[in-house]
Design a protein around this motif. Structure first.
Motif, PDB file in Angstrom:
ATOM      1  N   LEU A  97      31.607  39.355  47.385  1.00 51.35           N
ATOM      2  CA  LEU A  97      31.351  40.256  48.498  1.00 51.35           C
ATOM      3  C   LEU A  97      30.051  41.003  48.236  1.00 51.35           C
ATOM      4  O   LEU A  97      29.850  41.540  47.137  1.00 51.35           O
ATOM      5  N   ASN A  98      29.165  41.014  49.240  1.00 50.93           N
ATOM      6  CA  ASN A  98      27.936  41.786  49.100  1.00 50.93           C
ATOM      7  C   ASN A  98      28.206  43.250  49.417  1.00 50.93           C
ATOM      8  O   ASN A  98      29.332  43.643  49.749  1.00 50.93           O
ATOM      9  N   LYS A  99      27.166  44.069  49.332  1.00 48.01           N
ATOM     10  CA  LYS A  99      27.368  45.511  49.492  1.00 48.01           C
ATOM     11  C   LYS A  99      27.947  45.869  50.854  1.00 48.01           C
ATOM     12  O   LYS A  99      28.882  46.679  50.950  1.00 48.01           O
ATOM     13  N   LYS A 100      27.441  45.268  51.908  1.00 47.05           N
ATOM     14  CA  LYS A 100      27.944  45.600  53.246  1.00 47.05           C
ATOM     15  C   LYS A 100      29.407  45.214  53.385  1.00 47.05           C
ATOM     16  O   LYS A 100      30.208  45.946  53.989  1.00 47.05           O
ATOM     17  N   GLN A 101      29.787  44.075  52.827  1.00 51.51           N
ATOM     18  CA  GLN A 101      31.180  43.644  52.900  1.00 51.51           C
ATOM     19  C   GLN A 101      32.087  44.570  52.089  1.00 51.51           C
ATOM     20  O   GLN A 101      33.213  44.868  52.507  1.00 51.51           O
ATOM     21  N   VAL A 102      31.599  45.033  50.940  1.00 46.72           N
ATOM     22  CA  VAL A 102      32.399  45.964  50.131  1.00 46.72           C
ATOM     23  C   VAL A 102      32.601  47.272  50.882  1.00 46.72           C
ATOM     24  O   VAL A 102      33.695  47.846  50.880  1.00 46.72           O
ATOM     25  N   ILE A 103      31.555  47.745  51.554  1.00 44.37           N
ATOM     26  CA  ILE A 103      31.670  48.982  52.330  1.00 44.37           C
ATOM     27  C   ILE A 103      32.604  48.774  53.523  1.00 44.37           C
ATOM     28  O   ILE A 103      33.408  49.653  53.857  1.00 44.37           O
ATOM     29  N   ALA A 104      32.537  47.593  54.150  1.00 44.92           N
ATOM     30  CA  ALA A 104      33.480  47.281  55.232  1.00 44.92           C
ATOM     31  C   ALA A 104      34.903  47.252  54.703  1.00 44.92           C
ATOM     32  O   ALA A 104      35.850  47.688  55.376  1.00 44.92           O
ATOM     33  N   ASN A 105      35.064  46.753  53.484  1.00 46.90           N
ATOM     34  CA  ASN A 105      36.396  46.738  52.872  1.00 46.90           C
ATOM     35  C   ASN A 105      36.881  48.156  52.556  1.00 46.90           C
ATOM     36  O   ASN A 105      38.090  48.397  52.482  1.00 46.90           O
ATOM     37  N   CYS A 106      35.960  49.085  52.369  1.00 51.06           N
ATOM     38  CA  CYS A 106      36.350  50.490  52.171  1.00 51.06           C
ATOM     39  C   CYS A 106      37.131  51.011  53.373  1.00 51.06           C
ATOM     40  O   CYS A 106      37.974  51.907  53.229  1.00 51.06           O
ATOM     41  N   LEU A 107      36.872  50.457  54.551  1.00 52.57           N
ATOM     42  CA  LEU A 107      37.645  50.855  55.727  1.00 52.57           C
ATOM     43  C   LEU A 107      39.100  50.426  55.587  1.00 52.57           C
ATOM     44  O   LEU A 107      40.001  51.106  56.081  1.00 52.57           O
ATOM     45  N   ASN A 108      39.343  49.292  54.931  1.00 53.50           N
ATOM     46  CA  ASN A 108      40.723  48.889  54.655  1.00 53.50           C
ATOM     47  C   ASN A 108      41.379  49.881  53.707  1.00 53.50           C
ATOM     48  O   ASN A 108      42.545  50.255  53.886  1.00 53.50           O
ATOM     49  N   GLU A 116      33.914  59.134  50.654  1.00 54.60           N
ATOM     50  CA  GLU A 116      34.527  59.464  51.944  1.00 54.60           C
ATOM     51  C   GLU A 116      35.981  59.026  51.988  1.00 54.60           C
ATOM     52  O   GLU A 116      36.848  59.753  52.487  1.00 54.60           O
ATOM     53  N   VAL A 117      36.269  57.833  51.469  1.00 53.36           N
ATOM     54  CA  VAL A 117      37.646  57.324  51.453  1.00 53.36           C
ATOM     55  C   VAL A 117      38.550  58.250  50.651  1.00 53.36           C
ATOM     56  O   VAL A 117      39.659  58.606  51.083  1.00 53.36           O
ATOM     57  N   GLU A 118      38.087  58.651  49.481  1.00 48.78           N
ATOM     58  CA  GLU A 118      38.918  59.446  48.575  1.00 48.78           C
ATOM     59  C   GLU A 118      38.989  60.902  49.005  1.00 48.78           C
ATOM     60  O   GLU A 118      40.031  61.552  48.869  1.00 48.78           O
ATOM     61  N   HIS A 119      37.899  61.413  49.548  1.00 54.91           N
ATOM     62  CA  HIS A 119      37.857  62.812  49.978  1.00 54.91           C
ATOM     63  C   HIS A 119      38.738  63.042  51.194  1.00 54.91           C
ATOM     64  O   HIS A 119      39.248  64.149  51.406  1.00 54.91           O
ATOM     65  N   ALA A 120      38.946  62.006  52.010  1.00 53.10           N
ATOM     66  CA  ALA A 120      39.833  62.129  53.164  1.00 53.10           C
ATOM     67  C   ALA A 120      41.257  62.435  52.714  1.00 53.10           C
ATOM     68  O   ALA A 120      41.974  63.197  53.360  1.00 53.10           O
TER      69      ALA A 120
END
Length: 436
Positions: A306-317, A137-141
């Motif tokens: 960082l666990n999976k949820k934290q990595v996904i939250a970091n994807c927002l950054n 999603e990050v890259e496709h945007a």
């Protein structure tokens, strides 16, 4: 050799004990004083326009984070060219240049909001946590020219290789080693359904525009999969996607300007894996730059997991940074604010990058007001509600970042530090683990 014993009277003993206690307490007081965290300095009054005015020089690039007009135009052109190759008629009804530019801008923004909402669904529990989907999603945007099927098919090829070369029991160590081998070396595997073989090529560091200055696509996992070249942002993310798909336990970890992988073996031993060099490295190597301090480790900003949820939250950054590469921090703060707020909601304690983005966002907004009211002094600006709000929030976040121990490293020093991985003496003894 005979020792001489000196006997002291009771009075002298008392004096000696008191003297020792004084020296001991003074020493402890000095130690505490020297090691006590220093209160953060607020930015001085007046507008911060030069690097010299920044209290902490290792944070100076926080004030240079906004996109330049050249970068804005270049990235818009890259996106537009990609879209035209994919669909030449995408904006055929927009005749004038202004209409076309507005249509392109609205289209890109809609892609970013769509990606934001997809990741939000995961973090809010309305969709399964899926790092592969979040990264897509990050890259496709930013780049609409590939589909999820394209992205997934390339990952499936790597998963097939990792599964084929893993001839050991399926414990966490074995699965992580299979990922390492799939990414860091050539592997010859049979082609399913055919009597032929396929030899994969290893992934390596891309020294050509590793920061995505000329083309932000160079930061992406999709670009890594297409070219087998990436850097410390894309390669650890690909590793974690493979680990997620294979059910292995692995974590993302940060150091200044850098990210790498940590995983445990069955005895609980933690290994640092440097994806950009294909090697296991020690904590000493990670800290060799001199930019990792005690506060950063204590606060979990650097070298923590960082666990999976934290990595996904970091994807927002990552999503917010990609957005700023197109629109800057000053044109639409709503998107940056929503991304960083949601990121901090699900990954708060050590999320320095979200704080950096917000701090810069507030600073840019303040500078816009400063330019608007050029005749006003700093004190006069502070009488304006918006100006005071932007300035105070920038200062607050800047202080939090500085106190957390977060530091950045100049690019030339980072390159030299990364080269240390090529020195065999800097590699840990456990490097033989990969050869098992």
């Amino acid at each position: 050799m005979k020792r001489e014993v000196v006997y002291l009277s009771n009075g002298k003993k008392v004096i000696l004990v008191l003297s020792l206690l004084f020296v001991f307490n003074f020493s402890i007081a000095q130690t505490i004083k020297e090691n006590k965290p220093k209160p953060a300095k607020l930015l001085p009054k007046g507008i911060i326009q030069t690097k010299q005015n920044v209290p902490n020089p290792t944070l100076q690039n926080l004030l240079n984070y906004d996109v330049t007009p050249n970068t804005h135009e270049r990235n818009l052109k890259i996106i537009n060219d990609d879209l035209q190759r994919m669909n030449p008629n995408i904006f055929k009804d927009l005749e004038s240049k202004d209409e076309y530019d507005k249509g392109l801008t609205n289209y890109i923004r809609s892609c970013y909001w769509k990606a934001f909402n997809k990741i939000k669904e995961m973090l809010e529990g309305n969709a399964p946590l899926n790092l592969k989907q979040a990264v897509f999603e990050v890259e496709h945007a930013f780049n609409n020219t590939f589909t999820f099927d394209d992205f997934n098919n390339q990952i499936e090829e790597l998963l097939y290789i990792a599964k084929y070369i893993n001839d050991q029991p399926l414990n966490n160590t074995a699965v992580n080693l299979s990922i390492i081998k799939a990414m860091s070396q050539s592997n010859t595997v049979p082609v399913p359904g055919k009597e032929t073989t396929h030899t994969s090529q290893p992934f390596s560091y891309d020294f050509n525009d590793p920061y995505g200055d000329r083309d932000y696509n160079n930061m992406f996992v999709s670009k890594l999969l297409a070219t087998n070249k990436g850097q410390c942002h894309s390669m650890p993310l690909l590793y974690l996607i493979l680990a997620e798909e294979l059910g292995a336990e692995a974590y993302l970890s940060f150091s200044p300007n850098h990210s790498f992988i940590k995983f445990k073996d069955e005895r609980g031993t933690i290994y640092n894996y440097e994806t950009t060099q294909g090697k296991l490295v020690s904590d000493d190597w990670v800290m060799a730059s001199g930019y990792v301090n005690v506060n950063a480790i204590k606060n979990g900003v650097f070298l923590d997991t960082l666990n999976k949820k934290q990595v996904i939250a970091n994807c927002l950054n990552d999503l917010a940074i990609g957005y700023t590469k197109i629109f800057g921090l000053s044109s639409d703060t709503a998107f940056i604010k929503d991304c960083t707020d949601l990121s901090l909601k699900h990954y708060l304690a050590k999320n320095a990058m979200a704080q950096v983005l917000k701090s810069n966002m507030y600073l840019v907004q303040f500078l816009k007001l400063k330019n608007k009211y050029q005749d006003k002094s700093h004190d006069e600006l502070m009488e304006l509600e918006d100006a005071k709000y932007f300035w105070d929030n920038h200062n607050r976040l800047y202080s939090l970042i500085q106190n957390s121990g977060y530091r950045t490293m100049p690019r030339d020093l980072y390159s030299k530090w990364l080269d240390l991985a090529n020195d065999p003496q800097k590699q840990v003894k456990e490097q033989s683990l990969i050869k098992r």
